[in-house]
Motif scaffolding. Structure first.
Motif, PDB file in Angstrom:
ATOM      1  N   PRO A  97       0.776  -1.250   0.000  1.00 54.95           N
ATOM      2  CA  PRO A  97       0.000   0.000   0.000  1.00 54.95           C
ATOM      3  C   PRO A  97       0.804   1.294   0.000  1.00 54.95           C
ATOM      4  O   PRO A  97       0.673   2.104  -0.930  1.00 54.95           O
ATOM      5  CB  PRO A  97      -0.870  -0.129   1.251  1.00 54.95           C
ATOM      6  CG  PRO A  97      -1.020  -1.597   1.455  1.00 54.95           C
ATOM      7  CD  PRO A  97       0.296  -2.190   1.021  1.00 54.95           C
ATOM      8  N   THR A  98       1.631   1.553   0.998  1.00 56.69           N
ATOM      9  CA  THR A  98       2.362   2.817   1.062  1.00 56.69           C
ATOM     10  C   THR A  98       3.385   2.908  -0.060  1.00 56.69           C
ATOM     11  O   THR A  98       3.576   3.983  -0.651  1.00 56.69           O
ATOM     12  CB  THR A  98       3.039   2.990   2.437  1.00 56.69           C
ATOM     13  OG1 THR A  98       2.038   2.944   3.441  1.00 56.69           O
ATOM     14  CG2 THR A  98       3.795   4.313   2.532  1.00 56.69           C
ATOM     15  N   CYS A  99       4.008   1.803  -0.382  1.00 57.29           N
ATOM     16  CA  CYS A  99       5.018   1.784  -1.439  1.00 57.29           C
ATOM     17  C   CYS A  99       4.412   2.164  -2.789  1.00 57.29           C
ATOM     18  O   CYS A  99       5.007   2.917  -3.558  1.00 57.29           O
ATOM     19  CB  CYS A  99       5.664   0.405  -1.524  1.00 57.29           C
ATOM     20  SG  CYS A  99       6.397  -0.156   0.032  1.00 57.29           S
ATOM     21  N   SER A 100       3.217   1.656  -3.063  1.00 52.23           N
ATOM     22  CA  SER A 100       2.553   1.904  -4.342  1.00 52.23           C
ATOM     23  C   SER A 100       1.777   3.204  -4.382  1.00 52.23           C
ATOM     24  O   SER A 100       1.625   3.809  -5.441  1.00 52.23           O
ATOM     25  CB  SER A 100       1.594   0.754  -4.667  1.00 52.23           C
ATOM     26  OG  SER A 100       2.319  -0.420  -4.938  1.00 52.23           O
ATOM     27  N   ALA A 101       1.261   3.649  -3.257  1.00 52.31           N
ATOM     28  CA  ALA A 101       0.432   4.861  -3.238  1.00 52.31           C
ATOM     29  C   ALA A 101       1.247   6.126  -3.022  1.00 52.31           C
ATOM     30  O   ALA A 101       0.835   7.200  -3.462  1.00 52.31           O
ATOM     31  CB  ALA A 101      -0.640   4.747  -2.154  1.00 52.31           C
ATOM     32  N   LYS A 102       2.414   6.007  -2.350  1.00 52.67           N
ATOM     33  CA  LYS A 102       3.153   7.211  -1.976  1.00 52.67           C
ATOM     34  C   LYS A 102       4.628   7.187  -2.354  1.00 52.67           C
ATOM     35  O   LYS A 102       5.123   8.130  -2.964  1.00 52.67           O
ATOM     36  CB  LYS A 102       3.043   7.445  -0.468  1.00 52.67           C
ATOM     37  CG  LYS A 102       1.635   7.717   0.014  1.00 52.67           C
ATOM     38  CD  LYS A 102       1.604   7.873   1.520  1.00 52.67           C
ATOM     39  CE  LYS A 102       0.171   8.070   2.006  1.00 52.67           C
ATOM     40  NZ  LYS A 102       0.117   8.108   3.463  1.00 52.67           N
ATOM     41  N   HIS A 103       5.341   6.116  -1.950  1.00 52.47           N
ATOM     42  CA  HIS A 103       6.798   6.166  -2.044  1.00 52.47           C
ATOM     43  C   HIS A 103       7.293   6.227  -3.490  1.00 52.47           C
ATOM     44  O   HIS A 103       7.920   7.212  -3.893  1.00 52.47           O
ATOM     45  CB  HIS A 103       7.412   4.997  -1.285  1.00 52.47           C
ATOM     46  CG  HIS A 103       8.731   5.327  -0.657  1.00 52.47           C
ATOM     47  ND1 HIS A 103       9.368   4.463   0.172  1.00 52.47           N
ATOM     48  CD2 HIS A 103       9.544   6.410  -0.735  1.00 52.47           C
ATOM     49  CE1 HIS A 103      10.518   5.005   0.589  1.00 52.47           C
ATOM     50  NE2 HIS A 103      10.628   6.188   0.026  1.00 52.47           N
ATOM     51  N   LEU A 104       7.040   5.189  -4.274  1.00 53.89           N
ATOM     52  CA  LEU A 104       7.481   5.190  -5.673  1.00 53.89           C
ATOM     53  C   LEU A 104       6.818   6.317  -6.469  1.00 53.89           C
ATOM     54  O   LEU A 104       7.519   7.047  -7.189  1.00 53.89           O
ATOM     55  CB  LEU A 104       7.235   3.831  -6.328  1.00 53.89           C
ATOM     56  CG  LEU A 104       7.607   3.726  -7.814  1.00 53.89           C
ATOM     57  CD1 LEU A 104       9.065   4.065  -8.069  1.00 53.89           C
ATOM     58  CD2 LEU A 104       7.274   2.336  -8.336  1.00 53.89           C
ATOM     59  N   PRO A 105       5.513   6.534  -6.356  1.00 58.40           N
ATOM     60  CA  PRO A 105       4.903   7.631  -7.121  1.00 58.40           C
ATOM     61  C   PRO A 105       5.516   9.003  -6.823  1.00 58.40           C
ATOM     62  O   PRO A 105       5.604   9.855  -7.714  1.00 58.40           O
ATOM     63  CB  PRO A 105       3.433   7.592  -6.718  1.00 58.40           C
ATOM     64  CG  PRO A 105       3.197   6.192  -6.287  1.00 58.40           C
ATOM     65  CD  PRO A 105       4.496   5.758  -5.653  1.00 58.40           C
ATOM     66  N   GLY A 106       5.951   9.217  -5.597  1.00 59.01           N
ATOM     67  CA  GLY A 106       6.576  10.490  -5.248  1.00 59.01           C
ATOM     68  C   GLY A 106       7.866  10.721  -6.014  1.00 59.01           C
ATOM     69  O   GLY A 106       8.139  11.836  -6.480  1.00 59.01           O
ATOM     70  N   PHE A 107       8.670   9.680  -6.168  1.00 58.31           N
ATOM     71  CA  PHE A 107       9.920   9.817  -6.904  1.00 58.31           C
ATOM     72  C   PHE A 107       9.666   9.962  -8.399  1.00 58.31           C
ATOM     73  O   PHE A 107      10.395  10.686  -9.085  1.00 58.31           O
ATOM     74  CB  PHE A 107      10.872   8.655  -6.592  1.00 58.31           C
ATOM     75  CG  PHE A 107      11.585   8.841  -5.288  1.00 58.31           C
ATOM     76  CD1 PHE A 107      12.795   9.512  -5.230  1.00 58.31           C
ATOM     77  CD2 PHE A 107      11.036   8.361  -4.105  1.00 58.31           C
ATOM     78  CE1 PHE A 107      13.446   9.708  -4.018  1.00 58.31           C
ATOM     79  CE2 PHE A 107      11.679   8.550  -2.891  1.00 58.31           C
ATOM     80  CZ  PHE A 107      12.884   9.230  -2.854  1.00 58.31           C
ATOM     81  N   VAL A 108       8.631   9.319  -8.912  1.00 57.95           N
ATOM     82  CA  VAL A 108       8.259   9.503 -10.318  1.00 57.95           C
ATOM     83  C   VAL A 108       7.817  10.952 -10.532  1.00 57.95           C
ATOM     84  O   VAL A 108       8.254  11.619 -11.473  1.00 57.95           O
ATOM     85  CB  VAL A 108       7.156   8.510 -10.734  1.00 57.95           C
ATOM     86  CG1 VAL A 108       6.636   8.821 -12.131  1.00 57.95           C
ATOM     87  CG2 VAL A 108       7.676   7.069 -10.671  1.00 57.95           C
ATOM     88  N   ALA A 109       6.978  11.456  -9.650  1.00 57.61           N
ATOM     89  CA  ALA A 109       6.465  12.824  -9.773  1.00 57.61           C
ATOM     90  C   ALA A 109       7.571  13.871  -9.636  1.00 57.61           C
ATOM     91  O   ALA A 109       7.511  14.927 -10.273  1.00 57.61           O
ATOM     92  CB  ALA A 109       5.375  13.077  -8.733  1.00 57.61           C
ATOM     93  N   GLN A 110       8.573  13.588  -8.832  1.00 57.41           N
ATOM     94  CA  GLN A 110       9.655  14.554  -8.581  1.00 57.41           C
ATOM     95  C   GLN A 110      10.892  14.313  -9.453  1.00 57.41           C
ATOM     96  O   GLN A 110      11.944  14.921  -9.220  1.00 57.41           O
ATOM     97  CB  GLN A 110      10.044  14.521  -7.097  1.00 57.41           C
ATOM     98  CG  GLN A 110       8.949  14.958  -6.156  1.00 57.41           C
ATOM     99  CD  GLN A 110       8.555  16.418  -6.363  1.00 57.41           C
ATOM    100  OE1 GLN A 110       9.318  17.231  -6.871  1.00 57.41           O
ATOM    101  NE2 GLN A 110       7.334  16.747  -5.978  1.00 57.41           N
ATOM    102  N   TYR A 111      10.748  13.468 -10.445  1.00 53.54           N
ATOM    103  CA  TYR A 111      11.876  13.124 -11.314  1.00 53.54           C
ATOM    104  C   TYR A 111      12.581  14.368 -11.850  1.00 53.54           C
ATOM    105  O   TYR A 111      13.796  14.517 -11.709  1.00 53.54           O
ATOM    106  CB  TYR A 111      11.400  12.233 -12.468  1.00 53.54           C
ATOM    107  CG  TYR A 111      12.449  11.973 -13.512  1.00 53.54           C
ATOM    108  CD1 TYR A 111      13.411  10.988 -13.321  1.00 53.54           C
ATOM    109  CD2 TYR A 111      12.500  12.714 -14.696  1.00 53.54           C
ATOM    110  CE1 TYR A 111      14.396  10.742 -14.277  1.00 53.54           C
ATOM    111  CE2 TYR A 111      13.474  12.479 -15.656  1.00 53.54           C
ATOM    112  CZ  TYR A 111      14.406  11.497 -15.438  1.00 53.54           C
ATOM    113  OH  TYR A 111      15.380  11.270 -16.378  1.00 53.54           O
ATOM    114  N   ASP A 112      11.844  15.281 -12.473  1.00 48.25           N
ATOM    115  CA  ASP A 112      12.453  16.472 -13.073  1.00 48.25           C
ATOM    116  C   ASP A 112      13.132  17.348 -12.021  1.00 48.25           C
ATOM    117  O   ASP A 112      14.230  17.871 -12.251  1.00 48.25           O
ATOM    118  CB  ASP A 112      11.414  17.276 -13.853  1.00 48.25           C
ATOM    119  CG  ASP A 112      10.966  16.572 -15.126  1.00 48.25           C
ATOM    120  OD1 ASP A 112      11.759  15.790 -15.694  1.00 48.25           O
ATOM    121  OD2 ASP A 112       9.812  16.790 -15.546  1.00 48.25           O
TER     122      ASP A 112
END
Length: 160
Positions: A46-61
């Motif tokens: 749950p947290t890994c898929s909803a927050k952790h990885l998506p946060g790094f994808v969103a902050q890539y740039d």
């Protein structure tokens, strides 16, 4: 546990890439520049898929703009699961996923957690670190199981 000033241990992990299942030397992966590494208990959790990885994808740039050469996600899963998870999270091309199926790299970092009571076995604690040319310059480890307070992409950005 690994700390600021320590060298990233050289351990062979797996990655499923264009040429199939590949060995990845963590020593080589971290040697060449600035790497943001985050570790988590498991793909599709749950947290890994909803927050952790998506946060790094969103902050890539934003991370790239601050000088990060690579963004790497570590989990004690197999390479096939990590690739499927990266695809499902639109992370490919932004976050390199490392499969630490035997928890060898996780243990070398001193960041293992025994989640056997939950039927998960040995997993990786939730953390984030910055390494420059293979040396840790910042690290934050979540203290409580299930916590997500100090290892986010935003926390990494604040340290760059």
């Amino acid at each position: 546990m690994i700390k600021v000033g320590d060298a990233i241990p050289d351990v062979t992990v797996k990655h499923l890439g264009a040429n199939g299942l590949e060995d990845v030397s963590t020593g080589e992966l971290f040697a060449g520049g600035k790497v943001a590494l985050f570790g988590l208990p498991g793909a599709y959790t749950p947290t890994c898929s909803a927050k952790h990885l998506p946060g790094f994808v969103a902050q890539y740039d934003a991370l790239k703009a601050k000088g990060v050469d690579k963004i790497v996600c570590l989990s004690v899963n197999d390479a096939f699961v990590m690739k499927a998870w990266a695809e499902s999270q639109a992370a490919e091309g932004k976050v390199e996923t490392l499969a630490d199926g035997l928890a060898a790299f996780t243990k070398a970092l001193g960041l293992e957690a025994d989640l056997s009571v939950a039927g998960l076995g040995v997993r990786c604690r939730r953390f984030a670190l910055i390494a420059d040319k293979g040396v840790v310059t910042w690290i934050a480890v979540e203290e409580a199981p299930g916590a997500f307070e100090v290892s986010s992409a935003e926390a990494v950005l604040a340290q760059l």
